[in-house]
Design an enzyme around this catalytic site. Structure first.
Site, PDB file in Angstrom:
ATOM      1  N   LYS A 179      10.491 -16.337 -10.239  1.00  0.00           N
ATOM      2  CA  LYS A 179       9.767 -15.256 -10.911  1.00  0.00           C
ATOM      3  C   LYS A 179       8.716 -15.844 -11.871  1.00  0.00           C
ATOM      4  CE  LYS A 179      10.447 -11.171 -13.708  1.00  0.00           C
ATOM      5  NZ  LYS A 179      11.210 -10.625 -14.817  1.00  0.00           N
TER       6      LYS A 179
ATOM      7  N   PHE B 132      -4.963   3.468  14.458  1.00  0.00           N
ATOM      8  CA  PHE B 132      -5.162   4.488  13.438  1.00  0.00           C
ATOM      9  C   PHE B 132      -6.244   3.974  12.503  1.00  0.00           C
ATOM     10  CE2 PHE B 132      -1.917   7.926  13.315  1.00  0.00           C
ATOM     11  CZ  PHE B 132      -1.275   7.608  14.501  1.00  0.00           C
TER      12      PHE B 132
ATOM     13  N   ASP C  95      -4.240  -6.083   4.408  1.00  0.00           N
ATOM     14  CA  ASP C  95      -5.286  -6.976   4.911  1.00  0.00           C
ATOM     15  C   ASP C  95      -5.233  -8.343   4.245  1.00  0.00           C
ATOM     16  OD1 ASP C  95      -6.504  -5.289   6.808  1.00  0.00           O
ATOM     17  OD2 ASP C  95      -7.349  -4.098   5.170  1.00  0.00           O
TER      18      ASP C  95
ATOM     19  N   LYS D 240     -12.125  -3.337  18.161  1.00  0.00           N
ATOM     20  CA  LYS D 240     -10.756  -3.801  18.446  1.00  0.00           C
ATOM     21  C   LYS D 240     -10.365  -3.547  19.901  1.00  0.00           C
ATOM     22  CE  LYS D 240      -9.331  -3.301  13.610  1.00  0.00           C
ATOM     23  NZ  LYS D 240      -8.207  -3.410  12.673  1.00  0.00           N
TER      24      LYS D 240
ATOM     25  N   LYS E 182     -14.153   0.786  14.626  1.00  0.00           N
ATOM     26  CA  LYS E 182     -12.863   0.083  14.836  1.00  0.00           C
ATOM     27  C   LYS E 182     -12.421   0.205  16.297  1.00  0.00           C
ATOM     28  CE  LYS E 182     -11.351   0.692  10.069  1.00  0.00           C
ATOM     29  NZ  LYS E 182     -10.539   1.422   9.110  1.00  0.00           N
TER      30      LYS E 182
ATOM     31  N   ASN F 148       0.858  -1.196   0.000  1.00  0.00           N
ATOM     32  CA  ASN F 148       0.000   0.000   0.000  1.00  0.00           C
ATOM     33  C   ASN F 148       0.889   1.239   0.000  1.00  0.00           C
ATOM     34  OD1 ASN F 148       0.636   0.682   2.815  1.00  0.00           O
ATOM     35  ND2 ASN F 148      -0.449  -1.218   3.256  1.00  0.00           N
TER      36      ASN F 148
HETATM   37  N1  CTP Z   1      -4.454  -3.230  11.593  1.00  0.00           N
HETATM   38  C1  CTP Z   1      -3.791  -4.334  12.044  1.00  0.00           C
HETATM   39  N2  CTP Z   1      -3.787  -5.487  11.294  1.00  0.00           N
HETATM   40  C2  CTP Z   1      -4.445  -5.536  10.121  1.00  0.00           C
HETATM   41  C3  CTP Z   1      -5.133  -4.396   9.646  1.00  0.00           C
HETATM   42  C4  CTP Z   1      -5.123  -3.261  10.400  1.00  0.00           C
HETATM   43  O1  CTP Z   1      -3.199  -4.297  13.120  1.00  0.00           O
HETATM   44  N3  CTP Z   1      -4.425  -6.639   9.413  1.00  0.00           N
HETATM   45  C5  CTP Z   1      -4.482  -2.012  12.430  1.00  0.00           C
HETATM   46  C6  CTP Z   1      -3.816  -0.812  11.790  1.00  0.00           C
HETATM   47  O2  CTP Z   1      -2.440  -0.751  12.165  1.00  0.00           O
HETATM   48  C7  CTP Z   1      -4.614   0.344  12.356  1.00  0.00           C
HETATM   49  C8  CTP Z   1      -5.990  -0.233  12.589  1.00  0.00           C
HETATM   50  O3  CTP Z   1      -5.832  -1.652  12.620  1.00  0.00           O
HETATM   51  O4  CTP Z   1      -4.136   0.784  13.602  1.00  0.00           O
HETATM   52  C9  CTP Z   1      -6.998   0.126  11.524  1.00  0.00           C
HETATM   53  O5  CTP Z   1      -6.476  -0.174  10.249  1.00  0.00           O
HETATM   54  P1  CTP Z   1      -7.256   0.225   8.925  1.00  0.00           P
HETATM   55  O6  CTP Z   1      -6.436  -0.189   7.753  1.00  0.00           O
HETATM   56  O7  CTP Z   1      -7.740   1.626   9.012  1.00  0.00           O
HETATM   57  O8  CTP Z   1      -8.588  -0.642   8.999  1.00  0.00           O
HETATM   58  P2  CTP Z   1      -8.879  -2.175   8.961  1.00  0.00           P
HETATM   59  O9  CTP Z   1      -9.043  -2.654  10.365  1.00  0.00           O
HETATM   60  O10 CTP Z   1      -7.880  -2.891   8.113  1.00  0.00           O
HETATM   61  O11 CTP Z   1     -10.316  -2.164   8.277  1.00  0.00           O
HETATM   62  P3  CTP Z   1     -10.732  -1.697   6.780  1.00  0.00           P
HETATM   63  O12 CTP Z   1      -9.566  -2.067   5.882  1.00  0.00           O
HETATM   64  O13 CTP Z   1     -11.946  -2.481   6.503  1.00  0.00           O
HETATM   65  O14 CTP Z   1     -11.001  -0.214   6.841  1.00  0.00           O
END
Ligand code: CTP
Length: 408
Positions: free
Chosen positions: A287, A323, A277, A341, A337, A208
């Site tokens: 490769k 975050f 995710d 969480k 969230k 990302n």
């Molecule tokens: N986070 C995490 N592990 C993941 C995804 C997210 O620990 N696999 C944590 C991030 O570091 C952040 C928080 O969860 O502090 C929220 O991450 P964000 O990307 O905003 O949301 P997601 O929980 O992944 O949900 P979505 O992608 O559906 O918005």
């Protein structure tokens, strides 16, 4: 932090003087009023005019210069400063100050001041390692002086080793640390930063846009405020904060393993990382060759949600800060969230807002608390935003200290 501070920049004679010119500019850009004091040897490398032009103040270099008719220069300047930085600090100036010698303007002023003195040593590796320099450093530390240690690298003499003066940014960071309230002393703060990268094959990956800037700013700010900081970082191009222990990782799985291990001892966890995710369900060992014109369909599988896992394992007194990177319905998604969480705070970040995206040096956020509180932080540097987040952490700590006093 440095706005309207009176800073004396002592410059001694070493090749690293050229970096002090950038340091002087950085300090003035941050709003400090910089007064440069040069030794005779420093003037062999660069003229006072350079520093005078950048600082906007007269450069001092003569013990007998008078600021006002009745005041000896070094006393006047040393009295009204907030800090004195010696950069570069040669073995000679360290030796003079450690041993109580005052035979020029700078060494006399250091002896005559009560303000914090920060040395940024720069010298050849053999000199740095010499018993005399090491003894002088210990003496200076015992006397309460501060240091920003030299880096290791290619030195001007062509040798590789320790002795390279710290960068202007690192010296500014060390200076800011001197002025910072130490309200996080005793906290062990785990910060995560950067993206994770999920391999498709040995040359390609899924990731990302995270630059890691917000997480690194969090780690720097926490260390400045006295916390013991561990930074678990995905791949970034950022210089590692000096005062944090870095644990480098690449994939979400590696981040999960590192974070769960480090979280056991952490009093606060700040999860600024943008964890992928999903990851490719299979990572090819070689490769993947393309068939002309043909597409490729990747099967993705879910990565662990590290923060959710931390929320389930949360210990009494441990604070969890997440975050939320959102593009719509910022507060609604972030609150969900926060709740799901089991967090204490969440920093809601609209990553599409101008100046608040992934690679920007600025951010604008809303900090939401599990108690329903909401603090808006308008567009500011990521360093400043990090401090506002930490203010909320300190506030929670103070509140729980008061309520445990009441119940005792
Ligand atoms: N986070 C995490 N592990 C993941 C995804 C997210 O620990 N696999 C944590 C991030 O570091 C952040 C928080 O969860 O502090 C929220 O991450 P964000 O990307 O905003 O949301 P997601 O929980 O992944 O949900 P979505 O992608 O559906 O918005």
């Amino acid at each position: 932090m440095l706005r309207n501070r009176e800073i004396i920049l002592g410059v001694t004679g070493g090749i690293a003087v050229y970096k002090s010119i950038f340091l002087c500019r950085e300090l003035t850009q941050q709003g400090a009023n910089v007064h440069v004091v040069m030794t005779k040897n420093a003037m062999e490398f660069v003229t006072p005019l350079t520093f005078q032009t950048i600082s906007g103040n007269t450069v001092t270099h003569d013990l007998f210069e008078l600021f006002h008719a009745s005041q000896i220069g070094h006393v006047a300047l040393a009295d009204r400063a907030h800090a004195l930085v010696v950069a570069p600090a040669t073995a000679n100036i360290l030796g003079k100050v450690a041993n109580g010698l005052a035979d020029d303007f700078l060494s006399t002023m250091i002896m005559a001041t009560r303000v914090p003195v920060l040395f940024a040593p720069a010298m050849n590796t053999v000199m740095w390692d010499s018993p005399a320099v090491q003894r002088n450093l210990r003496t200076l530390a015992e006397a309460g002086h501060h240091f920003v240690e030299p880096d290791e690298g290619e030195l001007a003499c062509g040798v590789h080793g320790r002795g390279k003066m710290a960068s202007p940014e690192e010296i500014v960071e060390a200076l800011e640390t001197l002025f910072c309230p130490k309200d996080l002393t005793g906290e062990r703060i785990l910060v995560t930063a950067g993206p994770t990268v999920e391999p498709i094959d040995p040359v390609r990956f899924v990731s990302n846009h995270s630059s890691g800037k917000m997480g690194y700013a969090m780690a720097r700010a926490a260390a400045r405020r006295g916390a013991d900081v561990v930074l678990v970082s995905g791949p970034t191009c950022l210089p590692p904060p000096r005062r944090a222990r870095i644990v480098p990782v690449k994939t979400a799985d590696q981040m999960c393993e590192a974070v769960l291990a480090e979280a056991a001892a952490a009093t606060v966890v700040i999860k600024a990382a943008a964890v992928c995710d999903w990851r490719p369900a299979a990572s090819a060992p070689e490769k993947i060759k393309k068939a002309r014109g043909a597409g490729l369909t990747l099967a993705l599988e879910a990565n662990p949600d590290i923060l959710r896992e931390l929320g389930q394992r949360k210990r009494d007194g441990q604070l969890l800060v997440g975050f939320a990177a959102e593009t719509t319905d910022l507060v609604t998604h972030a609150r969900a969230k926060l709740r799901e969480k089991n967090l204490d705070l969440i920093v809601a970040n609209d990553v599409t807002a101008p100046g608040a995206g992934f690679h920007a040096d600025t951010n604008a956020v809303r900090i939401l608390g599990a108690d329903g509180s909401e603090v808006g932080v308008p567009l500011a540097t990521k360093d400043r935003v990090a401090d506002r987040v930490l203010d909320c952490v300190v506030k929670i700590r103070k509140r729980s200290a008061v309520s445990s006093q009441r119940s005792a």
